[in-house]
Design a protein around this motif. Structure first.
Motif, PDB file in Angstrom:
ATOM      1  N   SER A  56       0.833  -1.209   0.000  1.00  0.00           N
ATOM      2  CA  SER A  56       0.000   0.000   0.000  1.00  0.00           C
ATOM      3  C   SER A  56       0.863   1.253   0.000  1.00  0.00           C
ATOM      4  CB  SER A  56      -0.926   0.005   1.207  1.00  0.00           C
ATOM      5  OG  SER A  56      -1.835  -1.053   1.117  1.00  0.00           O
ATOM      6  N   GLY A  57       1.947   1.207   0.734  1.00  0.00           N
ATOM      7  CA  GLY A  57       2.875   2.336   0.729  1.00  0.00           C
ATOM      8  C   GLY A  57       3.508   2.511  -0.638  1.00  0.00           C
ATOM      9  N   LEU A  58       3.883   1.397  -1.256  1.00  0.00           N
ATOM     10  CA  LEU A  58       4.433   1.471  -2.610  1.00  0.00           C
ATOM     11  C   LEU A  58       3.390   2.043  -3.567  1.00  0.00           C
ATOM     12  CD1 LEU A  58       6.300  -1.946  -2.865  1.00  0.00           C
ATOM     13  CD2 LEU A  58       7.319   0.326  -2.585  1.00  0.00           C
ATOM     14  N   GLN A  86      15.332  -2.317  -0.183  1.00  0.00           N
ATOM     15  CA  GLN A  86      15.206  -3.730  -0.530  1.00  0.00           C
ATOM     16  C   GLN A  86      13.846  -4.023  -1.166  1.00  0.00           C
ATOM     17  OE1 GLN A  86      15.673  -6.482   2.734  1.00  0.00           O
ATOM     18  NE2 GLN A  86      16.068  -8.167   1.366  1.00  0.00           N
ATOM     19  N   VAL A  87      12.786  -3.461  -0.616  1.00  0.00           N
ATOM     20  CA  VAL A  87      11.453  -3.656  -1.198  1.00  0.00           C
ATOM     21  C   VAL A  87      11.394  -3.056  -2.601  1.00  0.00           C
ATOM     22  CG1 VAL A  87       9.009  -3.034  -0.964  1.00  0.00           C
ATOM     23  CG2 VAL A  87      10.286  -3.816   1.031  1.00  0.00           C
ATOM     24  N   LEU A  88      11.985  -1.901  -2.781  1.00  0.00           N
ATOM     25  CA  LEU A  88      12.007  -1.290  -4.118  1.00  0.00           C
ATOM     26  C   LEU A  88      12.756  -2.175  -5.109  1.00  0.00           C
ATOM     27  CD1 LEU A  88      12.650   2.465  -3.193  1.00  0.00           C
ATOM     28  CD2 LEU A  88      10.521   1.473  -4.047  1.00  0.00           C
ATOM     29  N   THR A  91      10.747  -5.459  -5.982  1.00  0.00           N
ATOM     30  CA  THR A  91       9.581  -5.208  -6.829  1.00  0.00           C
ATOM     31  C   THR A  91       9.953  -4.526  -8.143  1.00  0.00           C
ATOM     32  OG1 THR A  91       9.211  -3.106  -5.693  1.00  0.00           O
ATOM     33  CG2 THR A  91       8.014  -5.047  -4.847  1.00  0.00           C
ATOM     34  N   ASN A  92      11.239  -4.301  -8.355  1.00  0.00           N
ATOM     35  CA  ASN A  92      11.744  -3.590  -9.535  1.00  0.00           C
ATOM     36  C   ASN A  92      11.246  -2.147  -9.622  1.00  0.00           C
ATOM     37  OD1 ASN A  92      13.421  -5.602 -10.603  1.00  0.00           O
ATOM     38  ND2 ASN A  92      11.675  -6.625 -11.557  1.00  0.00           N
ATOM     39  N   LEU A  93      10.697  -1.640  -8.560  1.00  0.00           N
ATOM     40  CA  LEU A  93      10.248  -0.247  -8.571  1.00  0.00           C
ATOM     41  C   LEU A  93      11.416   0.723  -8.445  1.00  0.00           C
ATOM     42  CD1 LEU A  93       6.914  -0.452  -6.562  1.00  0.00           C
ATOM     43  CD2 LEU A  93       7.231  -0.104  -9.016  1.00  0.00           C
ATOM     44  N   LEU A  97      11.291   4.630  -9.259  1.00  0.00           N
ATOM     45  CA  LEU A  97      11.379   5.464  -8.062  1.00  0.00           C
ATOM     46  C   LEU A  97      12.845   5.526  -7.643  1.00  0.00           C
ATOM     47  CD1 LEU A  97       8.312   4.110  -6.053  1.00  0.00           C
ATOM     48  CD2 LEU A  97       8.524   6.375  -7.073  1.00  0.00           C
ATOM     49  N   HIS A  98      13.539   6.493  -8.169  1.00  0.00           N
ATOM     50  CA  HIS A  98      14.963   6.624  -7.870  1.00  0.00           C
ATOM     51  C   HIS A  98      15.148   7.236  -6.488  1.00  0.00           C
ATOM     52  CE1 HIS A  98      15.780   5.514 -11.970  1.00  0.00           C
ATOM     53  NE2 HIS A  98      14.859   6.379 -12.349  1.00  0.00           N
TER      54      HIS A  98
END
Length: 110
Positions: A56-58, A86-88, A91-93, A97-98
């Motif tokens: 949800s935060g992502l 790590q979550v970014l 998820t390849n985000l 999201l740099h």
């Protein structure tokens, strides 16, 4: 969660504190929506004090990125801790999201 808003040299910085989860993601969405509606489209989300982020935060961050870009601006992420990074990555985000080292330098040279 607490969201603190401050102006930097060339953007508005939203300092987020605590856990960025489904319980608080709507606050971030509302803050971004209000800023974009007011013509502030260069935003930095400072995650230095965020110790956990979920899907949800992502989603709130992606929604904020989309809202700013549709309005002709951009959204940058600053000072994310290792869990967020790590979550970014997982998820390849991290491709969209740099993460910048600090909020004040996120729009340097742009």
């Amino acid at each position: 969660m607490n969201i603190e808003q401050r102006d930097s040299a060339n953007a508005v910085v939203l300092g987020v504190e605590g856990r960025l989860t489904a319980a608080v993601a709507p606050q971030l969405r509302a803050a971004v929506s209000d800023l974009v509606a007011g013509g502030r489209t260069r935003l930095v989300v400072d995650l230095a004090k965020v110790d956990f982020i979920d899907s949800s935060g992502l989603g709130a961050l992606i929604g904020a990125l989309k809202a700013t870009r549709v309005a002709g601006g951009d959204l940058r992420i600053a000072a994310a801790g290792e869990q967020v990074r790590q979550v970014l990555r997982l998820t390849n985000l991290d491709r969209v999201l740099h993460v910048y080292s600090d909020a004040e330098g996120a729009f340097d040279g742009v």
